[in-house]
Design a protein around this motif. Structure first.
Motif, short mmCIF file in Angstrom:
data_model
loop_
_atom_site.label_atom_id
_atom_site.label_comp_id
_atom_site.label_asym_id
_atom_site.label_seq_id
_atom_site.Cartn_x
_atom_site.Cartn_y
_atom_site.Cartn_z
N GLN A 117 63.10 -37.55 38.94
CA GLN A 117 63.43 -36.63 40.01
C GLN A 117 64.88 -36.83 40.41
O GLN A 117 65.36 -37.95 40.47
CB GLN A 117 62.52 -36.87 41.22
CG GLN A 117 62.43 -35.71 42.14
CD GLN A 117 61.35 -35.96 43.20
OE1 GLN A 117 61.07 -37.08 43.56
NE2 GLN A 117 60.77 -34.90 43.70
N GLU A 118 65.57 -35.73 40.65
CA GLU A 118 66.97 -35.81 41.03
C GLU A 118 67.08 -36.38 42.43
O GLU A 118 66.34 -35.98 43.33
CB GLU A 118 67.57 -34.41 40.97
CG GLU A 118 69.06 -34.39 41.02
CD GLU A 118 69.60 -33.00 40.76
OE1 GLU A 118 70.47 -32.58 41.54
OE2 GLU A 118 69.14 -32.35 39.81
N GLU A 119 68.00 -37.32 42.61
CA GLU A 119 68.16 -37.95 43.91
C GLU A 119 68.85 -37.00 44.86
O GLU A 119 69.85 -36.38 44.52
CB GLU A 119 69.01 -39.22 43.73
CG GLU A 119 68.62 -40.32 44.66
CD GLU A 119 69.39 -41.59 44.37
OE1 GLU A 119 69.79 -42.24 45.33
OE2 GLU A 119 69.59 -41.90 43.18
N LYS A 120 68.31 -36.85 46.06
CA LYS A 120 68.88 -35.91 47.04
C LYS A 120 69.20 -36.66 48.32
O LYS A 120 68.73 -37.77 48.55
CB LYS A 120 67.88 -34.80 47.33
CG LYS A 120 67.59 -33.94 46.12
CD LYS A 120 67.04 -32.61 46.52
CE LYS A 120 66.77 -31.80 45.30
NZ LYS A 120 67.66 -30.71 45.13
N ARG A 121 70.04 -36.04 49.12
CA ARG A 121 70.39 -36.60 50.42
C ARG A 121 70.36 -35.49 51.46
O ARG A 121 70.50 -34.32 51.12
CB ARG A 121 71.77 -37.26 50.39
CG ARG A 121 72.88 -36.27 50.17
CD ARG A 121 74.26 -36.90 50.35
NE ARG A 121 75.29 -35.91 50.15
CZ ARG A 121 75.69 -35.05 51.07
NH1 ARG A 121 75.16 -35.06 52.27
NH2 ARG A 121 76.63 -34.16 50.81
N LEU A 122 70.16 -35.88 52.72
CA LEU A 122 70.16 -34.91 53.81
C LEU A 122 71.60 -34.51 54.12
O LEU A 122 72.50 -35.33 54.05
CB LEU A 122 69.52 -35.51 55.06
CG LEU A 122 68.02 -35.79 54.97
CD1 LEU A 122 67.55 -36.50 56.22
CD2 LEU A 122 67.25 -34.50 54.78
N LYS A 134 69.46 -27.89 53.92
CA LYS A 134 68.95 -29.15 54.48
C LYS A 134 69.16 -30.33 53.54
O LYS A 134 69.42 -31.43 53.98
CB LYS A 134 67.45 -29.03 54.78
CG LYS A 134 67.08 -27.85 55.67
CD LYS A 134 67.49 -28.06 57.10
CE LYS A 134 66.94 -27.03 58.03
NZ LYS A 134 67.64 -25.80 58.14
N LYS A 135 69.01 -30.12 52.22
CA LYS A 135 69.15 -31.21 51.25
C LYS A 135 70.00 -30.74 50.09
O LYS A 135 69.90 -29.60 49.66
CB LYS A 135 67.78 -31.62 50.70
CG LYS A 135 66.90 -32.37 51.66
CD LYS A 135 65.63 -32.81 50.97
CE LYS A 135 64.74 -33.56 51.93
NZ LYS A 135 63.52 -34.03 51.28
N VAL A 136 70.84 -31.66 49.59
CA VAL A 136 71.64 -31.39 48.39
C VAL A 136 71.55 -32.59 47.47
O VAL A 136 71.22 -33.70 47.91
CB VAL A 136 73.13 -31.10 48.73
CG1 VAL A 136 73.30 -29.80 49.46
CG2 VAL A 136 73.75 -32.23 49.48
N SER A 137 71.83 -32.37 46.20
CA SER A 137 71.81 -33.46 45.24
C SER A 137 72.96 -34.41 45.54
O SER A 137 74.01 -33.99 46.03
CB SER A 137 71.96 -32.91 43.82
OG SER A 137 70.93 -32.02 43.54
#
Length: 130
Positions: free
Chosen positions: A46-51, A63-66
């Protein structure tokens, strides 16, 4: 359309059934080997995302981007922060704050410069009376 063919299909052969009951089959899959071919990368789960740091648009903001990417609101915010306070908002701090690579941040700061809106004072001339 042929009843004799349908009858032949539905008929059970007792001799064949008894022979089939004596057959025992055991099957095993060969062990799976992972090949390491140097240049190839295994797909990540799964691609790691951040807020994101939300802007003033609230519900319309992303709200979330890679990791390694930023939203439009964040890009405008960090460019403006760097423009107003370049000593505080250095490329290194921006890279750490937004999970970006330093070379990408340096390119962003070099090539994308937010424009400044300047309002000139309105000239106060009295209306000419005719």
């Amino acid at each position: 359309d042929h009843p004799e063919v349908k009858q032949e299909i539905l008929r059970k052969d007792d001799r064949l059934l008894t022979l089939l009951k004596d057959v025992y089959v055991e099957s095993r899959d060969p062990p799976v080997r992972v090949k390491d071919e140097g240049g190839e990368r295994l797909p990540c789960k799964q691609e790691e995302k951040r807020l994101t740091k939300l802007g003033h648009l609230g519900a319309l903001d992303v709200k979330k981007v890679s990791k390694g990417k930023i939203s439009i609101v964040e890009a405008l915010t960090l460019l403006n922060n760097h423009k107003l306070h370049p000593q505080i908002w250095t490329a290194e701090k921006i890279a750490a704050e937004y999970s970006l690579e330093l070379k990408d941040v340096n390119s962003l700061l070099e090539f994308f410069i937010p424009f400044t809106v300047q309002e000139f004072p309105k000239e106060t001339k009295k209306a000419i009376k005719s």
